[in-house]
Design a protein around this motif. Sequence first.
Motif, PDB file in Angstrom:
ATOM      1  N   ALA A  22      28.338  41.143  44.703  1.00 24.62           N
ATOM      2  CA  ALA A  22      28.685  41.641  46.068  1.00 24.62           C
ATOM      3  C   ALA A  22      29.797  40.960  46.612  1.00 24.62           C
ATOM      4  O   ALA A  22      30.734  41.552  47.455  1.00 24.62           O
ATOM      5  CB  ALA A  22      27.556  41.497  47.173  1.00 24.62           C
ATOM      6  N   ALA A  23      29.977  39.508  46.392  1.00 28.47           N
ATOM      7  CA  ALA A  23      31.107  38.553  46.982  1.00 28.47           C
ATOM      8  C   ALA A  23      32.319  38.997  46.471  1.00 28.47           C
ATOM      9  O   ALA A  23      33.575  38.682  46.858  1.00 28.47           O
ATOM     10  CB  ALA A  23      30.704  37.026  46.489  1.00 28.47           C
ATOM     11  N   ASP A  24      32.319  39.878  45.492  1.00 30.31           N
ATOM     12  CA  ASP A  24      33.778  40.509  44.639  1.00 30.31           C
ATOM     13  C   ASP A  24      34.256  41.420  45.696  1.00 30.31           C
ATOM     14  O   ASP A  24      35.482  41.745  45.310  1.00 30.31           O
ATOM     15  CB  ASP A  24      33.250  40.681  43.281  1.00 30.31           C
ATOM     16  N   LEU A  25      33.617  42.065  46.708  1.00 28.93           N
ATOM     17  CA  LEU A  25      34.175  43.178  47.248  1.00 28.93           C
ATOM     18  C   LEU A  25      35.321  43.175  47.673  1.00 28.93           C
ATOM     19  O   LEU A  25      36.066  44.024  47.242  1.00 28.93           O
ATOM     20  CB  LEU A  25      33.082  43.483  48.265  1.00 28.93           C
ATOM     21  N   ASP A  26      36.027  42.387  48.366  1.00 30.15           N
ATOM     22  CA  ASP A  26      37.136  42.233  48.846  1.00 30.15           C
ATOM     23  C   ASP A  26      38.363  42.242  47.705  1.00 30.15           C
ATOM     24  O   ASP A  26      39.164  43.062  47.880  1.00 30.15           O
ATOM     25  CB  ASP A  26      37.553  41.225  49.934  1.00 30.15           C
ATOM     26  N   ALA A  27      38.150  41.499  46.777  1.00 28.85           N
ATOM     27  CA  ALA A  27      39.049  41.474  45.802  1.00 28.85           C
ATOM     28  C   ALA A  27      38.945  42.701  44.900  1.00 28.85           C
ATOM     29  O   ALA A  27      40.165  43.167  44.449  1.00 28.85           O
ATOM     30  CB  ALA A  27      38.792  40.442  44.574  1.00 28.85           C
ATOM     31  N   VAL A  28      37.754  43.394  44.632  1.00 28.07           N
ATOM     32  CA  VAL A  28      37.790  44.533  43.766  1.00 28.07           C
ATOM     33  C   VAL A  28      38.419  45.647  44.688  1.00 28.07           C
ATOM     34  O   VAL A  28      39.432  46.701  44.482  1.00 28.07           O
ATOM     35  CB  VAL A  28      36.550  45.039  43.665  1.00 28.07           C
ATOM     36  N   LEU A  29      38.079  45.752  45.896  1.00 27.56           N
ATOM     37  CA  LEU A  29      38.751  46.741  46.931  1.00 27.56           C
ATOM     38  C   LEU A  29      40.187  46.722  47.029  1.00 27.56           C
ATOM     39  O   LEU A  29      40.894  47.603  47.140  1.00 27.56           O
ATOM     40  CB  LEU A  29      38.272  46.656  48.339  1.00 27.56           C
ATOM     41  N   ASP A  45      44.645  59.857  48.729  1.00 23.46           N
ATOM     42  CA  ASP A  45      45.675  59.215  49.460  1.00 23.46           C
ATOM     43  C   ASP A  45      44.996  58.266  50.334  1.00 23.46           C
ATOM     44  O   ASP A  45      45.645  57.523  50.965  1.00 23.46           O
ATOM     45  CB  ASP A  45      46.550  60.119  49.954  1.00 23.46           C
ATOM     46  N   THR A  46      43.743  58.498  50.409  1.00 27.98           N
ATOM     47  CA  THR A  46      42.917  57.640  51.521  1.00 27.98           C
ATOM     48  C   THR A  46      42.271  56.337  50.954  1.00 27.98           C
ATOM     49  O   THR A  46      41.603  56.324  50.016  1.00 27.98           O
ATOM     50  CB  THR A  46      41.909  58.604  52.176  1.00 27.98           C
ATOM     51  N   PRO A  47      42.951  55.356  51.332  1.00 25.46           N
ATOM     52  CA  PRO A  47      42.304  53.789  50.834  1.00 25.46           C
ATOM     53  C   PRO A  47      40.615  53.931  51.237  1.00 25.46           C
ATOM     54  O   PRO A  47      40.188  54.521  52.161  1.00 25.46           O
ATOM     55  CB  PRO A  47      42.986  52.893  51.770  1.00 25.46           C
ATOM     56  N   GLN A  48      40.123  53.252  50.626  1.00 26.94           N
ATOM     57  CA  GLN A  48      38.512  53.007  50.756  1.00 26.94           C
ATOM     58  C   GLN A  48      38.467  51.944  51.835  1.00 26.94           C
ATOM     59  O   GLN A  48      38.948  50.667  51.744  1.00 26.94           O
ATOM     60  CB  GLN A  48      37.854  52.612  49.379  1.00 26.94           C
ATOM     61  N   SER A  49      37.568  52.469  52.760  1.00 29.02           N
ATOM     62  CA  SER A  49      37.092  51.329  53.678  1.00 29.02           C
ATOM     63  C   SER A  49      36.185  50.272  53.327  1.00 29.02           C
ATOM     64  O   SER A  49      35.353  50.649  52.104  1.00 29.02           O
ATOM     65  CB  SER A  49      36.384  52.037  54.910  1.00 29.02           C
ATOM     66  N   ARG A  50      36.082  49.271  53.977  1.00 25.68           N
ATOM     67  CA  ARG A  50      35.080  48.151  53.318  1.00 25.68           C
ATOM     68  C   ARG A  50      33.641  48.581  53.231  1.00 25.68           C
ATOM     69  O   ARG A  50      33.071  48.315  52.455  1.00 25.68           O
ATOM     70  CB  ARG A  50      35.107  46.927  54.304  1.00 25.68           C
ATOM     71  N   ASP A  51      33.311  49.469  54.395  1.00 28.67           N
ATOM     72  CA  ASP A  51      31.853  49.932  54.177  1.00 28.67           C
ATOM     73  C   ASP A  51      31.642  50.924  52.903  1.00 28.67           C
ATOM     74  O   ASP A  51      30.709  51.004  52.271  1.00 28.67           O
ATOM     75  CB  ASP A  51      31.679  50.879  55.395  1.00 28.67           C
ATOM     76  N   ARG A  63      22.833  49.247  39.283  1.00 28.42           N
ATOM     77  CA  ARG A  63      22.509  49.409  37.793  1.00 28.42           C
ATOM     78  C   ARG A  63      23.111  48.703  36.758  1.00 28.42           C
ATOM     79  O   ARG A  63      22.796  48.808  35.763  1.00 28.42           O
ATOM     80  CB  ARG A  63      23.440  50.805  37.807  1.00 28.42           C
ATOM     81  N   GLY A  64      23.736  47.686  37.397  1.00 27.31           N
ATOM     82  CA  GLY A  64      24.223  46.767  36.311  1.00 27.31           C
ATOM     83  C   GLY A  64      25.509  47.180  35.698  1.00 27.31           C
ATOM     84  O   GLY A  64      25.641  46.814  34.573  1.00 27.31           O
ATOM     85  N   SER A  65      26.345  48.138  36.280  1.00 30.46           N
ATOM     86  CA  SER A  65      27.337  48.680  35.798  1.00 30.46           C
ATOM     87  C   SER A  65      28.712  48.279  36.038  1.00 30.46           C
ATOM     88  O   SER A  65      29.709  49.313  36.203  1.00 30.46           O
ATOM     89  CB  SER A  65      27.060  50.361  35.747  1.00 30.46           C
ATOM     90  N   ALA A  66      28.766  46.968  36.769  1.00 38.08           N
ATOM     91  CA  ALA A  66      30.053  46.839  37.218  1.00 38.08           C
ATOM     92  C   ALA A  66      30.482  45.409  36.748  1.00 38.08           C
ATOM     93  O   ALA A  66      29.763  44.332  36.743  1.00 38.08           O
ATOM     94  CB  ALA A  66      30.069  46.706  38.868  1.00 38.08           C
ATOM     95  N   TYR A  67      31.655  45.132  36.266  1.00 38.34           N
ATOM     96  CA  TYR A  67      32.066  43.853  35.854  1.00 38.34           C
ATOM     97  C   TYR A  67      33.517  43.649  36.138  1.00 38.34           C
ATOM     98  O   TYR A  67      34.085  44.477  36.793  1.00 38.34           O
ATOM     99  CB  TYR A  67      32.321  44.034  33.962  1.00 38.34           C
ATOM    100  N   VAL A  68      33.801  42.223  36.523  1.00 41.18           N
ATOM    101  CA  VAL A  68      34.981  41.869  36.779  1.00 41.18           C
ATOM    102  C   VAL A  68      35.724  41.028  35.872  1.00 41.18           C
ATOM    103  O   VAL A  68      34.948  40.229  35.045  1.00 41.18           O
ATOM    104  CB  VAL A  68      35.045  41.080  38.045  1.00 41.18           C
ATOM    105  N   ALA A  69      37.039  40.942  35.808  1.00 43.76           N
ATOM    106  CA  ALA A  69      37.748  39.961  34.909  1.00 43.76           C
ATOM    107  C   ALA A  69      38.323  38.839  36.018  1.00 43.76           C
ATOM    108  O   ALA A  69      38.949  39.196  36.959  1.00 43.76           O
ATOM    109  CB  ALA A  69      39.056  40.526  34.358  1.00 43.76           C
ATOM    110  N   GLU A  70      37.959  37.629  35.630  1.00 40.31           N
ATOM    111  CA  GLU A  70      38.458  36.379  36.439  1.00 40.31           C
ATOM    112  C   GLU A  70      39.262  35.541  35.682  1.00 40.31           C
ATOM    113  O   GLU A  70      38.940  35.191  34.558  1.00 40.31           O
ATOM    114  CB  GLU A  70      37.046  35.643  36.801  1.00 40.31           C
ATOM    115  N   CYS A  71      40.532  35.076  36.332  1.00 46.57           N
ATOM    116  CA  CYS A  71      41.467  34.135  35.740  1.00 46.57           C
ATOM    117  C   CYS A  71      41.790  33.334  37.067  1.00 46.57           C
ATOM    118  O   CYS A  71      41.867  33.634  37.903  1.00 46.57           O
ATOM    119  CB  CYS A  71      42.692  34.905  35.476  1.00 46.57           C
ATOM    120  N   ALA A  72      41.600  31.823  36.605  1.00 46.74           N
ATOM    121  CA  ALA A  72      41.816  30.772  37.484  1.00 46.74           C
ATOM    122  C   ALA A  72      41.177  31.120  39.050  1.00 46.74           C
ATOM    123  O   ALA A  72      41.924  31.118  39.911  1.00 46.74           O
ATOM    124  CB  ALA A  72      43.232  30.574  37.708  1.00 46.74           C
ATOM    125  N   ALA A  73      40.025  31.464  38.819  1.00 52.05           N
ATOM    126  CA  ALA A  73      38.997  31.638  39.991  1.00 52.05           C
ATOM    127  C   ALA A  73      39.348  33.033  41.014  1.00 52.05           C
ATOM    128  O   ALA A  73      38.853  33.066  42.064  1.00 52.05           O
ATOM    129  CB  ALA A  73      38.884  30.422  41.042  1.00 52.05           C
TER     130      ALA A  73
END
Length: 176
Positions: A22-29, A45-51, A63-73
Amino acid sequence: MNPIYETADARVRAVTIRPAHAADLDAVLAIRNHAIEHGTALWTDTPQSRDEGAAWLAAHLARGSAYVAECAASVVGFGVYGPWKDYSGFRHTVENSVYVAEGQHGRGIGAALLGTLITSAEAAGLHVMIAGIESGNAASVRLHERHGFEHAGTVREVGTKFGRWLDLTLMRRQLG
Ligand SMILES: CC(C)(COP(=O)(O)OP(=O)(O)OC[C@H]1O[C@@H](n2cnc3c(N)ncnc32)[C@H](O)[C@@H]1OP(=O)(O)O)[C@@H](O)C(=O)NCCC(=O)NCCS
């Protein structure tokens, strides 16, 4: 943290693919909204809001269906898969999305993310993975071809953005 996807590709050795939190939200967004504002991968054309983003990510985390790539934190890309269509007869088929941050393209990060999504979906017992790609997106078409997706057809002029019609290329991969 141990990478869940190892690659021999020297370009991505410094990148870890891990389940999203959940803490990845801002970076993913930020990555997702950059794609909305500047590209034709997402047909809005409409950016997704934080909510909205939080609800979208929470459904994937459940669902366990989201992954992120992380580089240098820093999160430099994400990949998700979810139901292709809501009718129950489609329940063994999922559609994927892979997004890599601007400036990080072409390093093999998309490939590492898509490989992880396929492994995860296979482990979950799913049957088919679909990708819906804007037909001019050569990088995404190539990425999916390299991961065993077959061309399933092109639907012409079903979308519009930036004042032009967009064609949708459907690609399909058998899982398992
Ligand atoms: C599409 C995307 C996810 C690919 O991720 P990436 O990390 O840049 O791609 P990779 O470095 O893993 O490369 C994957 C393959 O595509 C090829 N490729 C990369 N950029 C390319 C381009 N502009 N044109 C053609 N092929 C390209 C690579 O050479 C590689 O193929 P190879 O294994 O035969 O060498 C990334 O470019 C992106 O985020 N684009 C914007 C959002 C998007 O379009 N998402 C997909 C929505 S369907």
